[in-house]
Design a protein around this motif. Structure first.
Motif, mmCIF file in Angstrom:
data_model
loop_
_atom_site.group_PDB
_atom_site.id
_atom_site.type_symbol
_atom_site.label_atom_id
_atom_site.label_comp_id
_atom_site.label_asym_id
_atom_site.label_seq_id
_atom_site.Cartn_x
_atom_site.Cartn_y
_atom_site.Cartn_z
ATOM 1 N N THR A 83 -3.715 28.032 -56.126
ATOM 2 C CA THR A 83 -2.837 29.296 -56.102
ATOM 3 C C THR A 83 -2.473 29.629 -54.456
ATOM 4 N N LEU A 84 -3.519 29.588 -53.695
ATOM 5 C CA LEU A 84 -3.013 29.786 -52.073
ATOM 6 C C LEU A 84 -1.970 28.682 -51.547
ATOM 7 N N THR A 85 -2.169 27.558 -51.952
ATOM 8 C CA THR A 85 -1.068 26.497 -51.728
ATOM 9 C C THR A 85 0.323 26.839 -52.292
ATOM 10 N N ALA A 86 0.216 27.295 -53.457
ATOM 11 C CA ALA A 86 1.686 27.703 -54.485
ATOM 12 C C ALA A 86 2.154 29.076 -53.790
ATOM 13 N N LEU A 87 1.272 29.758 -53.022
ATOM 14 C CA LEU A 87 1.724 31.064 -52.284
ATOM 15 C C LEU A 87 2.232 30.722 -50.989
ATOM 16 N N GLY A 88 2.077 29.721 -50.463
ATOM 17 C CA GLY A 88 2.645 28.992 -49.278
ATOM 18 C C GLY A 88 1.972 29.022 -48.202
ATOM 19 N N LEU A 89 0.460 29.032 -48.353
ATOM 20 C CA LEU A 89 -0.544 28.788 -47.149
ATOM 21 C C LEU A 89 -0.596 27.275 -47.124
ATOM 22 N N ALA A 90 -0.495 26.817 -45.949
ATOM 23 C CA ALA A 90 -0.586 25.012 -45.791
ATOM 24 C C ALA A 90 -1.975 24.660 -46.129
ATOM 25 N N ARG A 91 -1.933 23.418 -46.837
ATOM 26 C CA ARG A 91 -3.291 22.958 -47.372
ATOM 27 C C ARG A 91 -4.389 22.548 -46.059
ATOM 28 N N GLU A 92 -3.646 22.411 -44.754
ATOM 29 C CA GLU A 92 -4.521 22.106 -43.748
ATOM 30 C C GLU A 92 -5.132 23.413 -43.125
ATOM 31 N N LEU A 93 -4.956 24.584 -43.634
ATOM 32 C CA LEU A 93 -5.634 25.634 -43.241
ATOM 33 C C LEU A 93 -6.642 26.032 -44.126
ATOM 34 N N ILE A 94 -6.749 25.247 -45.346
ATOM 35 C CA ILE A 94 -7.721 25.536 -46.163
ATOM 36 C C ILE A 94 -8.943 24.932 -46.072
ATOM 37 N N GLU A 95 -10.005 25.278 -46.021
ATOM 38 C CA GLU A 95 -11.262 24.347 -45.991
ATOM 39 C C GLU A 95 -12.218 25.036 -46.966
ATOM 40 N N VAL A 96 -12.835 24.061 -47.712
ATOM 41 C CA VAL A 96 -14.069 24.235 -48.776
ATOM 42 C C VAL A 96 -15.415 24.162 -47.969
ATOM 43 N N HIS A 97 -16.063 25.448 -48.032
ATOM 44 C CA HIS A 97 -17.411 25.324 -47.692
ATOM 45 C C HIS A 97 -18.498 25.476 -48.694
ATOM 46 N N LEU A 98 -19.140 24.428 -48.810
ATOM 47 C CA LEU A 98 -20.240 24.452 -49.741
ATOM 48 C C LEU A 98 -21.752 24.677 -49.043
ATOM 49 N N LEU A 99 -22.531 25.663 -49.785
ATOM 50 C CA LEU A 99 -23.875 25.980 -49.357
ATOM 51 C C LEU A 99 -24.717 24.788 -49.433
ATOM 52 N N ALA A 100 -25.609 24.877 -48.291
ATOM 53 C CA ALA A 100 -26.823 23.847 -48.354
ATOM 54 C C ALA A 100 -27.650 24.148 -49.769
ATOM 55 N N LYS A 101 -28.465 23.346 -50.183
ATOM 56 C CA LYS A 101 -29.077 23.337 -51.199
ATOM 57 C C LYS A 101 -30.005 24.487 -51.098
ATOM 58 N N HIS A 102 -30.220 25.132 -52.047
ATOM 59 C CA HIS A 102 -31.279 26.250 -52.254
ATOM 60 C C HIS A 102 -30.723 27.440 -51.266
ATOM 61 N N ALA A 103 -29.519 27.425 -50.631
ATOM 62 C CA ALA A 103 -29.014 28.491 -49.789
ATOM 63 C C ALA A 103 -28.318 29.589 -50.475
ATOM 64 N N ASN A 104 -28.296 30.812 -50.136
ATOM 65 C CA ASN A 104 -27.589 31.824 -50.410
ATOM 66 C C ASN A 104 -26.401 32.203 -49.436
ATOM 67 N N VAL A 105 -25.389 32.715 -49.994
ATOM 68 C CA VAL A 105 -24.127 33.143 -49.103
ATOM 69 C C VAL A 105 -24.605 34.005 -47.961
ATOM 70 N N HIS A 106 -25.562 34.595 -48.548
ATOM 71 C CA HIS A 106 -26.238 35.853 -47.523
ATOM 72 C C HIS A 106 -27.243 35.467 -46.509
ATOM 73 N N ASP A 107 -27.485 34.175 -46.493
ATOM 74 C CA ASP A 107 -28.500 33.646 -45.676
ATOM 75 C C ASP A 107 -28.042 33.576 -44.424
ATOM 76 N N GLU A 108 -28.797 33.691 -43.276
ATOM 77 C CA GLU A 108 -28.326 33.729 -41.852
ATOM 78 C C GLU A 108 -27.458 32.298 -41.627
#
Length: 193
Positions: A83-108
């Motif tokens: 969706t973001l690339t179709a809306l014009g955002l360059a693919r190089e500006l998009i990064e996927v962040h996968l959390l560490a095992k057993h981590a929560n997005v709110h962990d410090e």
């Protein structure tokens, strides 16, 4: 050799039953005064998400997509990337962040890992929402949380306190079916209401 059926004796262990837990899917649907369905997402929340994605694409700043590592989270992440690339955002500006095992997005540790990437936008997908510190401490980073679980609790300083539902039950579907659904989502994001 066949196994013989074991006979029950007084020393046989009895399985303990636990009280059933309420499932998040059992939550009653919220409705407006006119009896229209308000949850899974209000029209204002849906429009807010649409505007967020358009603004993200137009800003041309680094964007983190933070999906859960299960099937619906990863599928939703792919749909957002397309969706973001179709809306014009360059693919190089998009990064996927996968959390560490057993981590929560709110962990410090995860909050710091995301902040060190210096994103302008973060889209958290399928991690739920809870009362917690902001996703990152940077006041210049905008964040959108998309989830299909109901929550009335949001990270600190959340500008929008609406729940947005994104149905992503695509596990087991072909790449062509996933692309079809992604194309639909792109058309949805482009549509003005």
């Amino acid at each position: 050799m066949k196994r013989k059926a074991s006979s029950l004796t007084s020393s046989a262990k009895v399985k303990r039953t636990q009280a059933p837990q309420q499932d998040y899917c059992d939550v009653k649907t919220r409705r407006t005064d006119e009896n229209a369905v308000l949850w899974p997402a209000s029209p204002a929340a849906i429009e807010g998400a649409r505007q967020f994605m358009r603004q993200c694409a137009e800003a041309a700043r680094k964007t983190l997509i933070v999906p859960d590592k299960d099937a619906d989270g990863l599928d939703a992440g792919v749909i957002l990337l397309r969706t973001l690339t179709a809306l014009g955002l360059a693919r190089e500006l998009i990064e996927v962040h996968l959390l560490a095992k057993h981590a929560n997005v709110h962990d410090e540790s995860e909050r710091m890992a995301m902040q060190t990437k210096d994103p302008g936008y973060i889209i958290v997908v399928d991690h739920g929402s809870m009362e917690a510190p902001p996703i990152v401490d940077s006041p210049d980073t905008k964040c959108l949380v998309i989830d299909h679980h109901l929550s009335d609790k949001f990270p600190k300083n959340a500008s929008s306190r609406h729940h947005l539902f994104l149905r992503t039950k695509f596990a087991g579907h072909s790449i062509q079916a996933l692309r079809h659904r992604a194309d639909f989502f792109v058309r949805w994001a482009r549509t003005a209401t």
